[in-house]
Design a protein around this motif. Structure first.
Motif, PDB file in Angstrom:
ATOM      1  N   MET A 115       0.558  -1.434  -0.081  1.00  0.00           N
ATOM      2  CA  MET A 115       0.156  -0.087   0.381  1.00  0.00           C
ATOM      3  C   MET A 115       0.908   0.990   0.305  1.00  0.00           C
ATOM      4  N   TYR A 116       0.205   2.087  -0.959  1.00  0.00           N
ATOM      5  CA  TYR A 116       1.317   3.248  -1.227  1.00  0.00           C
ATOM      6  C   TYR A 116       0.388   4.682  -1.476  1.00  0.00           C
ATOM      7  N   ALA A 117       0.765   5.829  -1.020  1.00  0.00           N
ATOM      8  CA  ALA A 117      -0.353   6.867  -1.961  1.00  0.00           C
ATOM      9  C   ALA A 117       0.753   8.177  -2.191  1.00  0.00           C
ATOM     10  N   ILE A 118       0.676   8.808  -3.066  1.00  0.00           N
ATOM     11  CA  ILE A 118       1.113  10.289  -3.033  1.00  0.00           C
ATOM     12  C   ILE A 118       0.604  10.837  -2.726  1.00  0.00           C
ATOM     13  N   VAL A 119       1.052  12.511  -1.408  1.00  0.00           N
ATOM     14  CA  VAL A 119       1.165  12.694  -0.816  1.00  0.00           C
ATOM     15  C   VAL A 119       1.633  14.452  -1.427  1.00  0.00           C
ATOM     16  N   ASN A 120       0.456  14.697  -0.775  1.00  0.00           N
ATOM     17  CA  ASN A 120       1.704  16.751  -0.827  1.00  0.00           C
ATOM     18  C   ASN A 120       2.027  17.251   0.155  1.00  0.00           C
ATOM     19  N   ILE A 121       2.967  17.289   0.701  1.00  0.00           N
ATOM     20  CA  ILE A 121       3.535  18.112   2.244  1.00  0.00           C
ATOM     21  C   ILE A 121       4.620  19.206   1.107  1.00  0.00           C
ATOM     22  N   SER A 178      -6.844   4.272  -6.854  1.00  0.00           N
ATOM     23  CA  SER A 178      -7.729   5.173  -6.478  1.00  0.00           C
ATOM     24  C   SER A 178      -7.198   6.458  -6.941  1.00  0.00           C
ATOM     25  N   ILE A 179      -8.159   7.404  -7.713  1.00  0.00           N
ATOM     26  CA  ILE A 179      -7.100   8.991  -8.194  1.00  0.00           C
ATOM     27  C   ILE A 179      -7.943   9.977  -7.813  1.00  0.00           C
ATOM     28  N   PHE A 215       5.173  13.041  -2.542  1.00  0.00           N
ATOM     29  CA  PHE A 215       6.168  12.460  -2.186  1.00  0.00           C
ATOM     30  C   PHE A 215       5.302  11.188  -2.470  1.00  0.00           C
ATOM     31  N   LYS A 216       6.311   9.605  -2.627  1.00  0.00           N
ATOM     32  CA  LYS A 216       4.982   8.704  -2.533  1.00  0.00           C
ATOM     33  C   LYS A 216       5.485   8.046  -1.476  1.00  0.00           C
ATOM     34  N   LEU A 252      -3.100  12.658  -3.503  1.00  0.00           N
ATOM     35  CA  LEU A 252      -3.399  12.270  -4.611  1.00  0.00           C
ATOM     36  C   LEU A 252      -3.676  11.050  -5.205  1.00  0.00           C
ATOM     37  N   LEU A 253      -2.845  10.538  -4.916  1.00  0.00           N
ATOM     38  CA  LEU A 253      -3.446   8.945  -5.504  1.00  0.00           C
ATOM     39  C   LEU A 253      -3.107   7.791  -4.817  1.00  0.00           C
ATOM     40  N   ALA A 254      -3.355   6.983  -4.028  1.00  0.00           N
ATOM     41  CA  ALA A 254      -3.620   5.841  -3.215  1.00  0.00           C
ATOM     42  C   ALA A 254      -3.450   4.508  -3.795  1.00  0.00           C
ATOM     43  N   ASP A 255      -3.415   3.783  -3.765  1.00  0.00           N
ATOM     44  CA  ASP A 255      -2.670   1.768  -4.171  1.00  0.00           C
ATOM     45  C   ASP A 255      -3.180   1.400  -3.131  1.00  0.00           C
ATOM     46  N   ASP A 256      -3.627   0.242  -3.297  1.00  0.00           N
ATOM     47  CA  ASP A 256      -4.244  -0.476  -2.304  1.00  0.00           C
ATOM     48  C   ASP A 256      -4.154  -1.654  -2.303  1.00  0.00           C
ATOM     49  N   ASN A 257      -3.721  -2.976  -2.843  1.00  0.00           N
ATOM     50  CA  ASN A 257      -3.180  -3.820  -2.797  1.00  0.00           C
ATOM     51  C   ASN A 257      -3.436  -4.117  -4.723  1.00  0.00           C
TER      52      ASN A 257
END
Length: 103
Positions: A1-7, A48-49, A12-13, A39-44
């Protein structure tokens, strides 16, 4: 599981239990922080965009320390004119431990 986040204006991934060196933020070492600009998330394999953000998604973390980056040398020169300028710079960063990703 990862996400792309605006910090703080940078993307950042991130994954769980990862260290991120983000631009300097307010807060003391040991304080918890939440980032809601996902901004984006991957769950297995399920991706989700957001358009532009995913509603209700949050990434929580903990500030570990405020550190400084490596020195960058800025050197300017104009040839045959005798003009030389040498300057150094160290950027301030905040070391953040990513604790949890909630979708």
């Amino acid at each position: 599981m990862y996400a792309i986040v605006n910090i703080a204006g940078k993307q950042f991934k991130v994954t769980k239990d990862q260290y991120v060196y983000a631009p300097k933020m307010q807060g003391e070492a040991g304080a918890s922080v939440e980032f809601d600009q996902v901004l984006l998330a991957d769950d297995n394999g399920t991706v989700s965009i957001g358009a532009p953000l995913i509603a209700g998604a949050k990434v929580s973390g903990k500030i570990l320390d405020h550190v400084r980056g490596d020195k960058v040398i800025v050197f300017k020169k104009k040839r045959r004119k005798g003009y030389k300028k040498k300057n150094g710079h160290r950027q301030d960063f905040t070391k953040v431990l990513i604790e949890n990703i909630v979708l």
